[in-house]
Enzyme design. Structure first.
Site, PDB file in Angstrom:
ATOM      1  CE  LYS A  48      -3.751   1.826   2.731  1.00  0.00           C
ATOM      2  NZ  LYS A  48      -4.672   1.666   4.063  1.00  0.00           N
ATOM      3  CB  SER A  99      -7.830   3.477   2.867  1.00  0.00           C
ATOM      4  OG  SER A  99      -7.153   2.826   4.065  1.00  0.00           O
ATOM      5  CB  SER A 111      -8.104   0.521   5.906  1.00  0.00           C
ATOM      6  OG  SER A 111      -8.819   1.705   6.032  1.00  0.00           O
TER       7      SER A 111
END
Lengths: 474, 485, 102
Positions: free
Chosen positions: B74, B149, B173
């Site tokens: 990420k 996210s 997330s």
């Protein structure tokens, strides 16, 4: 001015003497190339996290102890949020709610009377970076960012600039002696702010508070407070009101200058620092920090005066910490402290100043110094002898006896040789001998003088005295 | 040959026998990513460096099961020399000069970083649509969101580009996008994985998590990244352990709790029905499943809003245009640097949260809101710990709905929080939680179940997850490929 | 409960956050921020057992670091990432008032 009562409080920041910064392992140093003492943590790079320097906690425990504070055993840190270029994260990590020390005091002497200056709290926090203003630009050097600080806040319990000055001098002495900080105001390792307010009667609530920031020296703190009291008195005399504000002291103008007026109070949005869990101080940690504490000035002063050093010399020793520390090596011996302090503050200090050396840089071992003091104190060595041999004592790996022998001083302390000289002086001065026998003390002094002349001042006066009396009384 | 669709032991064997090399794997990963380009799973690809690293590994001994395998990170995990943007304009040219601790750990295992995956800007959002680089698309239906996210990592794993990805989970997330895309996503216990080098959103909640297509690989990846880190004071002092050790064991006698709140009408019927089916399966295999009430669990979104936005407002203050990142050109004064840089650099969701967070900490509010939230948070954690006195695990749905449309309106500022209503409690209590796919809705979109464990009991979560995975034996490749669990 | 913040309230939080807003944005945030704030008001309906607060999960006490110097950055790396610099310094437009902090 005499119509008002002044209330003064002082906030002091001192930088702690550690190897590394408080929240990162970069070097805690001064005077290095700009931005050479930083890492990603100090610069607030994304993703970085604080660690907590053990030595900071140790020094804070010591400081709290010295300042007679209570020590909080479970504490956390808080974030103080404000945007400013000297603050790399735009928040400062500090202790707003759980200061490590609280409810302490420092004792000062005002006009011969003791007074306690109460410490509200002392907490740990990080220093900001240094900024320099150049025309339309401000230049940032992050070497200082993250240097550990303790902030010491008094209660509003002082009444004059003089008291604030005495407090700061005492504080400086204590923190310096605790090995907590260099306390160099000129290098910024000790910084003082003062709060001043006036009121007409001690029964009234405190008046409007004015803060004077970053005063450059202890004597200027006194001046700044006195000037501020004067300024506020005039305003009050004229019934002029004023707002809570921050001022600075300009030593050229010899007056305080307005920096900013507090409108709504600063909104620092404090909240507990989530990156640092609770810090829990174990009893062992506290006791080991305290046991490691060097002897404080008041205790030294007591010991010195009780061992015959006069107060002037005692204070001189305390003002020169390395000499005081050196002398303390002999507390458990029977050394004549009075003589020792004379030697340290006299010839040895003169030598050290001249050569720009510290006492530990010399060849003076504890045994040598003990021996030297003993020989001076029992008159084996005269003060002139001492002057003659001192450089050798400090610069050579020889014992005092070896040095005395080498310098030929041993000849003069040799009693058979002295006896010869005494005999000669007695036979050369029959009048004086008669005067002595008639009870005139001055005659003895004269004869002594003659002997000293013969020996070129190198004879042991006590020995001369003994031999002379013995011979005269025969 | 598609090596990356083989079982991990087989890939490892081929590497050991030198029948394939890491270069083959890296090239295949980039071919996959290229063929799935329209999914927009990545912000930055690390092609040159990944290939260089792969070639360097060709002569090395294959010393562990993760050796030579590509992994996506990420884009809020700091990588030295590799652009790290947090999907924000304010960092879109930011090249870090250090590695996150997890990155060091992956490199120590000779894993190969393939690229930086898409996400919500600064991890704020639940659909990855707040990304400055546009939203990733769900491999099961390109009209749908991948969740957020960690939408990019979920997308690339679900699309079978790579086996592994790391995400971050502040309020669900990792688990929520894993649920929307039909993969396994673990948020470990707070403190299990070092946060050093994870760009902070809400420090007391953030945790790096593992995202994979199956349970076993997930546990393997977690093995590689855990451990006490001297650089992170909040990392826990725990011995290393093998998180795969309970995988495949039966679940007889296991005691499982289902919070009533998780099965209330906030969750759509299709999802509740699927969870009930799974509960049946568990009971049929000797587990006890009971419904429980957990006090404060229905307040967690409020707690989360206060704590996450409050902390975020402070954490994101460092993006000021002075030391790194975007900066307003030719500023007339220092305020110009601050105000204009931040106005231009941050997207709407981020600005909204920073402003609300600033308000919540301002003046007396800190006491009314923030401290109160921390106090209730403490109570809530104790409530959870109490449940674990009687039960081994807690289960329930991961999300209230399946993935919704990319073009659904974004004008409700509360929506992104409500999407995470079931996953947030886990972060508030600091506990480990995992998403395991349990089926599909009528539109063939994945449904996920959440398994929550007591602190540091990730192995127990993998235990149950592996059982469910085996029992359900779902076809989880959006392109219809074979399972290879 | 009023359904939007005043313009001044929005500008105040924008100032705390150091974010400049257009007139359009101010209007939008008057409504949006209020919605979020109404939401967090719910905290007032919740009672807590005691005043204990949770700061970091599962950490009994912060582990302290030994006071040993580690690696530092070259000044060139420090200024290299900054948008404005001169010499070894990072540069900003002149800041007149004194620091607020320490």
């Amino acid at each position: 001015m005499s119509n008002y009562f002044a209330t003064v409080g002082v906030e002091v920041h001192v930088e702690l003497k550690t190897n590394t910064k408080i929240f990162s392992n970069s070097l805690n140093g001064y005077g290095e190339m700009a931005n050479s003492l930083t890492n990603v943590v100090d610069l607030g790079y994304p993703g970085t996290l604080p660690t907590l320097n053990e030595e900071v906690i140790n020094l804070a425990i010591k400081a709290a102890t010295i300042l007679n504070c209570k020590i909080r055993k479970k504490m956390h840190f808080d974030r103080k949020n404000y945007f400013y270029p000297d603050n790399s994260k735009n928040y400062q990590i500090t202790q707003a709610r759980t200061p490590i020390g609280y409810d302490g005091y420092v004792e000062i002497e005002v006009n011969g009377e003791k007074k306690k200056i109460f410490i509200e709290e002392m907490h740990i926090e990080e220093d900001t970076c240094k900024s320099a203003h150049r025309g339309s630009k401000t230049l940032l050097d992050f070497n200082r960012a993250g240097v550990p600080l303790i902030e010491i806040v008094t209660k509003p319990c002082m009444t004059s600039g003089e008291e604030a000055k005495l407090y700061l001098e005492k504080l400086k002495e204590l923190l310096f002696y605790g090995n907590i900080s260099d306390c160099k105001i000129e290098e910024g390792s000790m910084r003082a702010d003062a709060n001043v307010s006036l009121r007409s009667s001690l029964d009234d609530p405190f008046g409007t508070k004015v803060e004077i920031k970053n005063i450059g020296s202890i004597s200027n703190v006194k001046l700044a407070i006195e000037k501020e009291i004067e300024r506020q008195s005039k305003l009050l005399d004229n019934n002029e009101s004023f707002k809570e504000q921050t001022r600075r002291f300009d030593d050229k103008l010899n007056d305080t200058i307005l920096m900013r007026v507090k409108e709504t109070g600063n909104d620092y949005r404090y909240f507990p620092e989530p990156d640092i869990p609770y810090v829990i101080l174990k009893d062992e940690m506290i006791s080991s920090a305290i046991s490691d504490l060097a002897m404080l000035p008041d205790e030294r002063r007591n010991i010195y005066t009780s061992r015959g050093i006069n107060i002037v010399n005692a204070n001189k020793l305390i003002a020169n910490r390395s000499l005081s520390d050196y002398l303390n090596n002999f507390i458990d011996t029977d050394m004549d402290f009075k003589e020792a302090s004379n030697i340290l503050l006299g010839d040895i200090s003169a030598y050290l100043n001249r050569e720009d050396k510290e006492i530990i840089d010399t060849k003076l071992t504890n045994d040598k110094f003990y021996d030297l003091v003993k020989k001076v104190s029992d008159n084996t060595l005269t003060s002139k002898n001492l002057k003659d041999i001192l450089v050798k004592v400090l610069e050579e790996d020889k014992t005092i006896d070896e040095i005395i022998a080498e310098c030929g001083i041993s000849n003069i302390t040799d009693s058979s040789m002295l006896e010869e000289i005494v005999q000669k002086v007695i036979s050369d001065n029959p009048d004086s001998v008669n005067d002595y026998k008639a009870g005139k003390d001055r005659a003895l002094k004269y004869l002594m003088g003659q002997i000293m002349k013969e020996t070129k001042g190198g004879a042991n006066p006590k020995l001369v005295n003994d031999i002379l009396k013995r011979e005269l009384n025969k | 040959m598609k090596y990356l669709s083989l079982k991990i032991e087989e890939i490892n064997k081929l590497l050991k026998e030198k029948k394939i090399t890491p270069v083959d794997l890296v090239e295949e990963a980039f071919e996959n990513i290229d063929s799935n380009k329209e999914l927009n799973a990545y912000i930055t690809l690390n092609k040159e460096e990944a290939l260089r690293k792969a070639r360097e590994l060709e002569d090395r001994e294959v010393d562990n099961i993760l050796f030579g395998l590509p992994i996506a990170l990420k884009d809020n995990i700091i990588t030295k020399g590799l652009r790290t943007t947090c999907a924000s304009h304010i960092l879109d040219n930011f090249i870090p000069i250090y590695d996150a601790t997890v990155v060091e750990k992956l490199k120590a295992k000779n894993m190969i970083i393939i690229g930086k995956a898409n996400m919500d800007e600064f991890a704020m959002g639940s659909s990855s649509r707040t990304s400055y680089f546009g939203a990733p698309k769900n491999p099961w239906n390109k009209e749908k969101i991948s969740g957020g996210s960690s939408g990019g990592p979920a997308t690339t794993v679900a699309a079978r580009d790579v086996l592994f990805a790391l995400g971050s989970d502040t309020g669900g997330s990792v688990r929520q996008p894993s649920s929307y895309t039909g993969i396994v996503g673990m948020k470990p216990t707070y403190g299990r994985v070092s946060r050093y080098g994870l760009v902070a959103f809400a420090s007391s909640l953030d945790q790096i998590g593992t995202m994979t297509k199956n349970v076993y690989e997930n546990a393997l990846l977690l093995n590689a990244i855990v451990g006490k880190d001297e650089k992170d004071l909040t990392s826990a002092n725990k011995e290393e352990e093998d998180f795969t050790r309970l995988i495949g064991k039966d679940i007889k006698g296991m005691k499982i709790a289902v919070p009533n709140f998780f099965m209330s009408d906030i969750v759509n019927n299709e999802i509740r029905d699927k969870v009930k089916e799974v509960i049946k399966v568990l009971e049929n295999n000797g587990a006890t499943v009971e419904f429980v009430d957990i006090k404060y669990i229905d307040n967690t979104v409020t707690l989360y809003q206060i704590i996450a936005m409050g902390e975020a407002s402070s954490n994101l203050a460092r993006f000021d245009g002075i030391r790194y990142g975007l900066s307003k050109e030719n500023p007339k004064d220092i305020d110009d640097v601050y105000y204009k840089t931040r106005a231009e650099g941050f997207g709407e969701e981020v600005k909204r949260r920073i402003m609300v967070g600033s308000y919540l900490l301002s003046g007396e509010n800190a006491k009314i809101y923030y401290n109160k939230a921390l106090s209730i948070r403490d109570d809530m954690r104790k409530e959870f710990i109490n449940v674990f006195k009687d039960y081994d695990l807690i289960i329930g749905p991961t999300t209230t709905t399946t993935a919704y449309n990319l073009d659904d309106p974004m004008d409700d500022p509360k929506k992104s929080f409500m999407d995470d209503v079931l996953v947030i409690p886990v972060n508030m209590a600091g506990l480990p939680g995992l998403n395991i796919p349990i089926g599909f809705d009528s539109n063939n979109m994945p449904i996920g179940m959440q398994i929550i464990g007591n602190a540091f009991e990730e192995a127990e979560i993998y235990h149950l997850a592996s059982f469910i995975e085996k029992e359900l034996n779902l076809k989880l490749d959006p392109k219809g490929g074979e399972n290879n669990e | 409960m009023k359904d939007k913040l005043t313009k001044e309230e929005v500008l105040h939080v924008a100032e705390l956050a150091r974010i400049s807003l257009t007139e359009e944005e101010i209007e939008k945030y008057q409504v949006e921020l209020k919605e979020l704030l109404n939401d967090v008001e719910k905290i007032n309906d919740v009672e807590s057992y005691d005043d204990d607060i949770l700061i970091a999960c599962f950490s009994e006490s912060a582990k302290l670091r030994k006071d040993e110097v580690g690696e530092m950055l070259d000044p060139k790396e420090v200024i290299g990432a900054s948008p404005r610099h001169s010499g070894n310094y990072i540069e900003v437009p002149v800041v007149i008032s004194g620091g607020e902090g320490a």
